[in-house]
Scaffold this motif. Structure first.
Motif, PDB file in Angstrom:
ATOM      1  N   THR A  52      18.622  67.872  -3.804  1.00  0.00           N
ATOM      2  CA  THR A  52      19.846  68.148  -3.042  1.00  0.00           C
ATOM      3  C   THR A  52      20.163  69.638  -3.107  1.00  0.00           C
ATOM      4  O   THR A  52      19.725  70.326  -4.023  1.00  0.00           O
ATOM      5  CB  THR A  52      21.026  67.370  -3.643  1.00  0.00           C
ATOM      6  N   PRO A  53      20.936  70.104  -2.137  1.00  0.00           N
ATOM      7  CA  PRO A  53      21.341  71.520  -2.150  1.00  0.00           C
ATOM      8  C   PRO A  53      22.073  71.878  -3.438  1.00  0.00           C
ATOM      9  O   PRO A  53      21.885  72.978  -3.973  1.00  0.00           O
ATOM     10  CB  PRO A  53      22.285  71.649  -0.962  1.00  0.00           C
TER      11      PRO A  53
ATOM     12  N   ALA B 202      30.842  75.675 -16.804  1.00  0.00           N
ATOM     13  CA  ALA B 202      31.925  76.337 -16.073  1.00  0.00           C
ATOM     14  C   ALA B 202      31.463  77.666 -15.481  1.00  0.00           C
ATOM     15  O   ALA B 202      31.822  78.000 -14.349  1.00  0.00           O
ATOM     16  CB  ALA B 202      33.126  76.557 -17.000  1.00  0.00           C
ATOM     17  N   VAL B 203      30.667  78.399 -16.222  1.00  0.00           N
ATOM     18  CA  VAL B 203      30.166  79.689 -15.733  1.00  0.00           C
ATOM     19  C   VAL B 203      29.288  79.480 -14.503  1.00  0.00           C
ATOM     20  O   VAL B 203      29.440  80.161 -13.485  1.00  0.00           O
ATOM     21  CB  VAL B 203      29.376  80.419 -16.848  1.00  0.00           C
ATOM     22  N   ILE B 204      28.387  78.529 -14.594  1.00  0.00           N
ATOM     23  CA  ILE B 204      27.517  78.230 -13.463  1.00  0.00           C
ATOM     24  C   ILE B 204      28.345  77.776 -12.269  1.00  0.00           C
ATOM     25  O   ILE B 204      28.128  78.207 -11.126  1.00  0.00           O
ATOM     26  CB  ILE B 204      26.508  77.129 -13.851  1.00  0.00           C
ATOM     27  N   PHE B 205      29.298  76.928 -12.541  1.00  0.00           N
ATOM     28  CA  PHE B 205      30.186  76.427 -11.497  1.00  0.00           C
ATOM     29  C   PHE B 205      30.864  77.575 -10.762  1.00  0.00           C
ATOM     30  O   PHE B 205      30.844  77.647  -9.524  1.00  0.00           O
ATOM     31  CB  PHE B 205      31.232  75.503 -12.117  1.00  0.00           C
TER      32      PHE B 205
ATOM     33  N   TYR C  70      29.242  78.652  -2.346  1.00  0.00           N
ATOM     34  CA  TYR C  70      29.140  77.223  -2.023  1.00  0.00           C
ATOM     35  C   TYR C  70      30.521  76.650  -2.292  1.00  0.00           C
ATOM     36  O   TYR C  70      30.875  76.313  -3.418  1.00  0.00           O
ATOM     37  CB  TYR C  70      28.106  76.579  -2.938  1.00  0.00           C
ATOM     38  N   ASP C  71      31.315  76.506  -1.222  1.00  0.00           N
ATOM     39  CA  ASP C  71      32.750  76.413  -1.459  1.00  0.00           C
ATOM     40  C   ASP C  71      33.293  75.060  -1.878  1.00  0.00           C
ATOM     41  O   ASP C  71      34.468  74.965  -2.175  1.00  0.00           O
ATOM     42  CB  ASP C  71      33.510  76.963  -0.253  1.00  0.00           C
ATOM     43  N   ASN C  72      32.481  74.037  -1.915  1.00  0.00           N
ATOM     44  CA  ASN C  72      33.080  72.788  -2.379  1.00  0.00           C
ATOM     45  C   ASN C  72      32.214  71.992  -3.357  1.00  0.00           C
ATOM     46  O   ASN C  72      32.396  70.798  -3.526  1.00  0.00           O
ATOM     47  CB  ASN C  72      33.460  71.907  -1.189  1.00  0.00           C
TER      48      ASN C  72
ATOM     49  N   THR D  20      29.660  67.682 -10.735  1.00  0.00           N
ATOM     50  CA  THR D  20      28.256  67.730 -10.336  1.00  0.00           C
ATOM     51  C   THR D  20      27.480  68.743 -11.172  1.00  0.00           C
ATOM     52  O   THR D  20      26.352  68.470 -11.599  1.00  0.00           O
ATOM     53  CB  THR D  20      28.138  68.079  -8.841  1.00  0.00           C
ATOM     54  N   VAL D  21      28.092  69.869 -11.415  1.00  0.00           N
ATOM     55  CA  VAL D  21      27.413  70.887 -12.227  1.00  0.00           C
ATOM     56  C   VAL D  21      27.156  70.360 -13.635  1.00  0.00           C
ATOM     57  O   VAL D  21      26.040  70.442 -14.159  1.00  0.00           O
ATOM     58  CB  VAL D  21      28.224  72.197 -12.269  1.00  0.00           C
ATOM     59  N   ASN D  22      28.169  69.766 -14.224  1.00  0.00           N
ATOM     60  CA  ASN D  22      27.999  69.181 -15.552  1.00  0.00           C
ATOM     61  C   ASN D  22      26.900  68.123 -15.567  1.00  0.00           C
ATOM     62  O   ASN D  22      25.970  68.184 -16.367  1.00  0.00           O
ATOM     63  CB  ASN D  22      29.313  68.516 -15.989  1.00  0.00           C
ATOM     64  N   ARG D  23      27.044  67.177 -14.669  1.00  0.00           N
ATOM     65  CA  ARG D  23      26.109  66.058 -14.612  1.00  0.00           C
ATOM     66  C   ARG D  23      24.689  66.560 -14.381  1.00  0.00           C
ATOM     67  O   ARG D  23      23.731  66.119 -15.039  1.00  0.00           O
ATOM     68  CB  ARG D  23      26.546  65.123 -13.477  1.00  0.00           C
ATOM     69  N   THR D  24      24.542  67.519 -13.497  1.00  0.00           N
ATOM     70  CA  THR D  24      23.221  68.020 -13.144  1.00  0.00           C
ATOM     71  C   THR D  24      22.586  68.785 -14.297  1.00  0.00           C
ATOM     72  O   THR D  24      21.390  68.626 -14.565  1.00  0.00           O
ATOM     73  CB  THR D  24      23.328  68.910 -11.902  1.00  0.00           C
ATOM     74  N   LEU D  25      23.379  69.589 -14.988  1.00  0.00           N
ATOM     75  CA  LEU D  25      22.816  70.330 -16.124  1.00  0.00           C
ATOM     76  C   LEU D  25      22.331  69.354 -17.198  1.00  0.00           C
ATOM     77  O   LEU D  25      21.263  69.553 -17.793  1.00  0.00           O
ATOM     78  CB  LEU D  25      23.848  71.307 -16.690  1.00  0.00           C
ATOM     79  N   LEU D  26      23.088  68.295 -17.424  1.00  0.00           N
ATOM     80  CA  LEU D  26      22.643  67.297 -18.399  1.00  0.00           C
ATOM     81  C   LEU D  26      21.383  66.594 -17.911  1.00  0.00           C
ATOM     82  O   LEU D  26      20.474  66.309 -18.693  1.00  0.00           O
ATOM     83  CB  LEU D  26      23.758  66.292 -18.678  1.00  0.00           C
ATOM     84  N   THR D  27      21.334  66.330 -16.609  1.00  0.00           N
ATOM     85  CA  THR D  27      20.120  65.728 -16.041  1.00  0.00           C
ATOM     86  C   THR D  27      18.926  66.656 -16.229  1.00  0.00           C
ATOM     87  O   THR D  27      17.837  66.211 -16.620  1.00  0.00           O
ATOM     88  CB  THR D  27      20.320  65.452 -14.542  1.00  0.00           C
ATOM     89  N   PHE D  28      19.119  67.927 -15.956  1.00  0.00           N
ATOM     90  CA  PHE D  28      18.036  68.906 -16.168  1.00  0.00           C
ATOM     91  C   PHE D  28      17.547  68.850 -17.617  1.00  0.00           C
ATOM     92  O   PHE D  28      16.350  68.927 -17.883  1.00  0.00           O
ATOM     93  CB  PHE D  28      18.513  70.315 -15.828  1.00  0.00           C
ATOM     94  N   HIS D  29      18.482  68.714 -18.520  1.00  0.00           N
ATOM     95  CA  HIS D  29      18.102  68.622 -19.927  1.00  0.00           C
ATOM     96  C   HIS D  29      17.254  67.379 -20.163  1.00  0.00           C
ATOM     97  O   HIS D  29      16.201  67.442 -20.789  1.00  0.00           O
ATOM     98  CB  HIS D  29      19.351  68.597 -20.799  1.00  0.00           C
TER      99      HIS D  29
END
Ligand SMILES: [Mn+2]
Ligand SMILES: [Mn+2]
Ligand SMILES: [Zn+2]
Ligand SMILES: [Zn+2]
Lengths: 150, 150
Positions: free
Chosen positions: A27-28, A47-50, A57-59, A64-73
């Motif tokens: 996903t984008p 939060a920094v990445i967000f 990327y305005d919305n 999603t950032v949290n969830r995705t970073l954990l998924t990456f891990h």
DNA sequence: AATTATATTGGACTAAATCCTATGTGTCAA
DNA sequence: TTGACACATAGGATTTAGTCCAATATAATT
């Protein structure tokens, strides 16, 4: 020497392969988060990445950032770095390396050291636990925080 | 061999001296928190300590426990252990030692290792930063979490 | 025992992270 | 190329950790 462009493309290919191999769609949002993390060397929090991604990327949502970073891990695209409470910090550098952390400003700095890399896991520990990470962790005051005030 | 009673008394004396030397009064709350931390080997969070003390001390506040543990850290009576986000974990063990942390259940286990103790701080790091802590950090799955589910 | 500076309480507040569900969108097969 | 569907996201609500604050209590000193 590998060109920047190629490094970059390799990174993206690695990301896409990891997603595909784990049944995750590309996903984008995930692309943006991966790019932001991969191009960072400050061990950013979610939060920094967000905030960085929000600049263009305005919305995208913090969740999603949290969830995705954990998924990456989970799928081995990122590491979660040792901290001391406080927000989780993420690391795109998958190679064996070590960390210094400033107790005052929270800065986390990478360093390499062959002797540290060569440390063996003690027998008793190996028998009892499954070891996934081995790092030397140094703590103290960074060059910025060491002098004037404290 | 030193008797338990003496160890205990030594601990309390150490605590009282540290308080006095830092101009802190010796309150029942601080005593309770110190005892609870000192007798623990699980690297408890403030919330864990708070709940234990609440069993017999019915109106101590969580804020006091948090504040006091941080104070103990400041005056060298406790350490804050490396974690990965999540609540701060405290350590009464001031001796040089190392940690294994289970990424699943969060358990943190001490271990000693002479080779680890002997590691030197790299020149470049020493020049740049003031080092206060040096520990090897191992991560993975503990004996309880390694087997059945995943 | 009185004084005073320090500490604690408990509730309010902030920040981090997770949960929930309606909506949206990548992916795959036709 | 399109359509269907499983998966992913947004954004608001909730939970959890930690801190702040002002009123009250108390340890230390005299
Ligand atoms: Mn790193
Ligand atoms: Mn320990
Ligand atoms: Zn610093
Ligand atoms: Zn475990």
């Amino acid at each position: 020497m590998v060109s920047k462009v190629n490094e970059y493309e390799n990174g993206l290919h690695h990301f896409e392969n990891a997603c595909r191999q784990n049944g995750l769609s590309i996903t984008p949002q995930r692309i943006a988060i991966f790019k932001e993390l991969a191009s960072s060397s400050e061990h950013p929090s979610a939060a920094v990445i967000f905030r960085k991604i929000r600049e263009y990327y305005d919305n995208i949502s913090l969740d999603t950032v949290n969830r995705t970073l954990l998924t990456f891990h989970e799928i081995g695209l990122a590491k979660v770095v040792e901290s001391s409470g406080d927000p989780k910090r993420f690391d795109p550098n998958l190679a064996l390396h070590h960390h210094f952390r400033c107790v005052k400003c929270g800065k986390i700095v990478d360093f390499e050291n062959a002797a540290y890399d060569a440390l063996e896991i003690p027998r008793a520990i190996q028998k009892k636990f499954v070891i996934r990470e081995k790092r030397v962790h140094l703590e103290g005051f960074c060059d910025t925080c060491r002098s004037p005030d404290g």
